[in-house]
Design an enzyme around this catalytic site. Sequence first.
Site, PDB file in Angstrom:
ATOM      1  NE  ARG A 220      -3.758   2.616   2.151  1.00  0.00           N
ATOM      2  CZ  ARG A 220      -3.942   3.917   2.302  1.00  0.00           C
ATOM      3  NH1 ARG A 220      -4.482   4.388   3.417  1.00  0.00           N
ATOM      4  NH2 ARG A 220      -3.592   4.778   1.383  1.00  0.00           N
ATOM      5  N   GLY A 221      -0.322   2.906   3.039  1.00  0.00           N
ATOM      6  CA  GLY A 221       0.036   4.327   3.099  1.00  0.00           C
ATOM      7  C   GLY A 221       1.484   4.410   3.551  1.00  0.00           C
ATOM      8  CB  ALA A 222       4.361   6.243   2.112  1.00  0.00           C
TER       9      ALA A 222
ATOM     10  NE  ARG B  38       2.383  -2.159  -0.653  1.00  0.00           N
ATOM     11  CZ  ARG B  38       1.419  -1.236  -0.770  1.00  0.00           C
ATOM     12  NH1 ARG B  38       0.883  -0.674   0.292  1.00  0.00           N
ATOM     13  NH2 ARG B  38       1.000  -0.880  -1.972  1.00  0.00           N
TER      14      ARG B  38
ATOM     15  CD  GLN C   5      -5.851   1.984  -2.230  1.00  0.00           C
ATOM     16  OE1 GLN C   5      -6.558   2.042  -3.240  1.00  0.00           O
ATOM     17  NE2 GLN C   5      -4.678   1.387  -2.242  1.00  0.00           N
TER      18      GLN C   5
ATOM     19  CG  ASP D  41       3.373   5.622  -1.962  1.00  0.00           C
ATOM     20  OD1 ASP D  41       2.464   6.246  -2.544  1.00  0.00           O
ATOM     21  OD2 ASP D  41       3.171   4.833  -1.025  1.00  0.00           O
TER      22      ASP D  41
ATOM     23  CG  ASN E  31       0.553   9.359  -4.583  1.00  0.00           C
ATOM     24  OD1 ASN E  31       0.761   8.879  -3.465  1.00  0.00           O
ATOM     25  ND2 ASN E  31      -0.611   9.903  -4.893  1.00  0.00           N
ATOM     26  CE  LYS E  32      -2.242   3.047  -4.443  1.00  0.00           C
ATOM     27  NZ  LYS E  32      -1.619   1.694  -4.534  1.00  0.00           N
TER      28      LYS E  32
HETATM   29  O1  MRU Z   1      -0.945   1.177  -1.977  1.00  0.00           O
HETATM   30  P1  MRU Z   1      -1.169   2.157  -0.870  1.00  0.00           P
HETATM   31  O2  MRU Z   1      -2.602   2.280  -0.453  1.00  0.00           O
HETATM   32  O3  MRU Z   1      -0.243   1.929   0.290  1.00  0.00           O
HETATM   33  O4  MRU Z   1      -0.769   3.543  -1.529  1.00  0.00           O
HETATM   34  C1  MRU Z   1      -0.842   4.705  -0.773  1.00  0.00           C
HETATM   35  C2  MRU Z   1      -0.593   5.925  -1.551  1.00  0.00           C
HETATM   36  O5  MRU Z   1      -0.237   5.902  -2.702  1.00  0.00           O
HETATM   37  C3  MRU Z   1      -0.720   7.208  -0.803  1.00  0.00           C
HETATM   38  O6  MRU Z   1      -1.191   8.228  -1.633  1.00  0.00           O
HETATM   39  C4  MRU Z   1       0.682   7.586  -0.297  1.00  0.00           C
HETATM   40  O7  MRU Z   1       1.221   6.534   0.440  1.00  0.00           O
HETATM   41  C5  MRU Z   1       0.669   8.786   0.522  1.00  0.00           C
HETATM   42  S1  MRU Z   1       0.076   8.382   2.120  1.00  0.00           S
HETATM   43  C6  MRU Z   1       0.260   9.626   3.186  1.00  0.00           C
END
Ligand code: MRU
Length: 347
Positions: A47-49, A90, A197, A238, A248-249
């Site tokens: 996970r993470g963009a 996603r 996370q 994201d 973002n999250k």
């Molecule tokens: O749902 P996730 O864990 O994939 O969400 C991740 C985030 O929102 C991060 O803050 C974002 O992707 C930046 S990662 C460098």
Amino acid sequence: MQDLPTIAWHDGKVRILDQTQLPHELVMLEISDYPGVIQAIKSMAIRGAPAIGVAAAFAVVLSVWHEADSDRAGFLEKANKAINEIKQSRPTAKNLFWAVERMRETMAKNLNRPLHEIKIELLRMAQWILDDDVQRCKAIGKFGASLLPDRCAVLTHCNAGALATAGYGTALGVIRSAVEQGKKIQVYADETRPLLQGARLTAFELMEDNIPVTLICDNMAAALMRRGMVQLVLVGADRIAANGDTANKIGTYGLAVLAKHHKIPLYVAAPWSTIDMELNNGNLIPIEERSADEVRRFQARPIAPDDVPVWNPAFDVTPNNLIDIIITDRGVIRPPFNVNLAQMMKQ
Ligand code: MRU
């Protein structure tokens, strides 16, 4: 975190560090087909963009890697089908679509070559996307570190670290770089309900690197700010629209409102592959909604009535007027973001 790559290609397979098991178990998944990578993206094993962008690129490679080198029509059909399915995995992070587009272009450019050569070109591009992401994170780190005072406390949300990228991280890359320069940074990490996370990944990642981190529940951020315990909010992204509105999250918007009230700056750190110049504003960013059980349960344990209705958006959008600076691999961008992002896009 150097010894723990989030994702790597090894001998016809994709190796993924299963983030659903962290911090207590270090499990490496070995995936040999693209539906397996899609499943890892959906379940958030990865996970993470930026990291899901890299995973998507390797998924395209896997879609053809084990195919015979004789059936050109079947080969192309498989790759196109996989690309369409990967794009459904996603919806919010721009990086996934950016990476898949690089893979599609690579295929189009090499279409007339023998199939085994197309496979190699696809693998080369996926590996380039991975290596490029680490370089971009290091550049973000360098630009961002220069903005941080020699001593400060920073609040971050979710995990925008090495685990969310191919390595080094975006928001945590800025912190890593500042610490490497000798700055004294105290990090506060929001736990980040529902999937934690912050608690599971950011706390783990920073402790592995001996960077001081204190974990708080999401609902403690306001008190932390009111007591003057943080001087900056620093988050990843994201997807960033052309006017700087940032997805973002979930919870980031709340932090941004709180930060404005307490006159604390909020910086967003992201690679250029997160920026979506085709969307004029954040209202157009697709927001993923995830399973109700992520909220009804705490990992496997029920914490609410089994059938209580739930709203579970994975992301929110922070409007540009609540963001002070966007730190990218191309440089630091200040408001007005619509003008300055467009200008930097041309460079
Ligand atoms: O749902 P996730 O864990 O994939 O969400 C991740 C985030 O929102 C991060 O803050 C974002 O992707 C930046 S990662 C460098």
